[in-house]
Scaffold this motif. Structure first.
Motif, PDB file in Angstrom:
ATOM      1  N   TRP A  37     -88.716 -18.062  33.923  1.00  0.00           N
ATOM      2  CA  TRP A  37     -88.040 -18.738  33.554  1.00  0.00           C
ATOM      3  C   TRP A  37     -87.018 -19.835  34.772  1.00  0.00           C
ATOM      4  CZ3 TRP A  37     -86.082 -18.924  28.905  1.00  0.00           C
ATOM      5  CH2 TRP A  37     -86.632 -17.205  28.145  1.00  0.00           C
ATOM      6  N   SER A  82     -83.255 -28.665  32.548  1.00  0.00           N
ATOM      7  CA  SER A  82     -83.320 -28.555  31.344  1.00  0.00           C
ATOM      8  C   SER A  82     -84.202 -30.181  31.144  1.00  0.00           C
ATOM      9  CB  SER A  82     -82.902 -28.554  30.359  1.00  0.00           C
ATOM     10  OG  SER A  82     -83.530 -28.585  28.835  1.00  0.00           O
ATOM     11  N   THR A 119     -84.495 -21.732  30.729  1.00  0.00           N
ATOM     12  CA  THR A 119     -86.015 -22.464  30.406  1.00  0.00           C
ATOM     13  C   THR A 119     -86.853 -21.981  30.975  1.00  0.00           C
ATOM     14  OG1 THR A 119     -86.302 -24.574  28.827  1.00  0.00           O
ATOM     15  CG2 THR A 119     -85.129 -23.922  31.899  1.00  0.00           C
ATOM     16  N   SER A 153     -91.055 -24.627  24.909  1.00  0.00           N
ATOM     17  CA  SER A 153     -90.164 -24.147  25.455  1.00  0.00           C
ATOM     18  C   SER A 153     -89.063 -23.590  24.614  1.00  0.00           C
ATOM     19  CB  SER A 153     -89.820 -24.486  26.707  1.00  0.00           C
ATOM     20  OG  SER A 153     -90.830 -25.495  27.040  1.00  0.00           O
ATOM     21  N   ILE A 178     -84.740 -21.782  25.232  1.00  0.00           N
ATOM     22  CA  ILE A 178     -83.793 -22.923  26.229  1.00  0.00           C
ATOM     23  C   ILE A 178     -82.837 -21.407  26.299  1.00  0.00           C
ATOM     24  CG2 ILE A 178     -81.550 -23.820  26.637  1.00  0.00           C
ATOM     25  CD1 ILE A 178     -83.524 -26.479  26.134  1.00  0.00           C
TER      26      ILE A 178
END
Length: 223
Positions: free
Chosen positions: A16, A21, A68, A181, A183
Motif C-alpha cells: 500500500w 492517489s 492505495t 487498483s 483504494i
C-alpha cells in the motif's frame, strides 16, 4: 474454485501507498470538487492500523487516511472475475465518508461501498464503469455496526452481498479486460450532499478489520 490472491496488510509499505492517489486532482492532497474536506496524509496513525482516521486541521480541512495499491511495489490490481470480501466497522459521527473502491487511469471505478452516518441504515453501491448502482437500506446497517461485504467484479454483472446474502446484481458488469487498483479511505463531507462534521467533532474513524481478494482458478482439461 478460487485462490486467495491478496490479503490486506495495511502496515505493509510494499502493498500500500499512503496519502496520495491519482483519483484526487494532481494526486492530492485535496479534492474540493468532489465535496470533500480531505487533506490526504501519509501519517501511519491515520491508516496503517486498519483504522482509518480523519482529524481536524486549523485551516478548515481534515487530515485524512487513504491507502492505495496504485504505485505500490507489489502493484496489486483486482480484475474481472475477482471477489473482494471485507469486514468493516462503520463510523458513528456525521460527516464521515468511508469507502472501499477501485481506480485506474481516470476511471475503472467500482465502489465496494460508501456510507454516510446521516443516512444511518443505507449503504451505497456503484459501478461507474458501466453506470449502475443501488442505495441499499437495511436494518443490518447502522453507525458503529459491523458488516461483512462481498463484491464479485463479473464480466456481465457486478454482484454485492451483505452479511452473506446477495443484495444487488447490476446486470452490467465490468467487461472482459477490466482491472484496477484498490483504494481504502475515509473522506470528510463538505456539506453539499451530506452534512459536514459538527463543530465540536475533532476526529472521525472507521475500521476495516479484514480485506481479502479471491480469484477464480482455471482448471486443466479434465480437472
Amino acid at each position: 474454485m478460487t485462490d486467495v490472491v491478496f490479503t490486506a496488510d495495511f502496515a505493509s509499505e510494499s502493498q500500500w501507498v499512503a496519502g496520495r492517489s491519482w483519483a484526487y486532482p494532481g494526486g492530492g492532497p485535496t479534492n474540493p470538487g468532489d465535496d470533500k474536506l480531505d487533506h490526504l496524509t501519509a501519517d501511519p496513525a491515520h491508516s496503517r492500523t486498519g483504522t482509518f482516521r480523519a482529524t481536524r486541521r486549523t485551516d478548515g480541512l481534515w487530515d485524512t487516511g487513504l491507502l492505495t495499491t496504485e504505485g505500490s511495489a507489489e502493484g496489486f490490481a483486482v480484475r474481472t472475475g475477482d471477489r473482494l470480501d471485507a469486514r468493516v466497522r462503520l463510523p458513528v459521527a456525521v460527516g464521515a465518508w468511508p469507502a472501499i473502491w477501485t481506480w485506474r487511469d481516470g476511471g475503472n471505478e467500482v465502489d465496494v461501498f460508501e456510507y454516510h452516518p446521516d443516512n444511518p441504515h443505507l449503504l451505497e453501491f456503484s459501478n461507474h464503469v458501466r453506470r449502475a448502482g443501488r442505495d441499499l437500506r437495511s436494518d443490518a446497517v447502522g453507525p458503529g455496526g459491523l458488516v461483512d461485504l462481498s463484491v464479485t467484479f463479473g464480466r456481465r454483472s457486478v454482484v454485492w452481498s451483505l452479511n452473506g446474502k446477495r443484495v444487488f446484481s447490476d446486470n452490467r458488469g465490468v467487461g472482459v479486460g477490466w482491472y484496477a487498483s484498490l483504494i481504502v479511505n475515509l473522506s470528510v463531507s463538505a456539506g453539499r450532499y451530506h452534512p459536514h462534521p459538527d463543530a465540536a467533532t475533532t476526529e472521525l474513524s472507521y475500521t476495516v478489520e479484514s480485506l481479502v481478494v479471491h480469484r477464480p482458478v482455471s482448471l486443466p482439461p479434465g480437472g
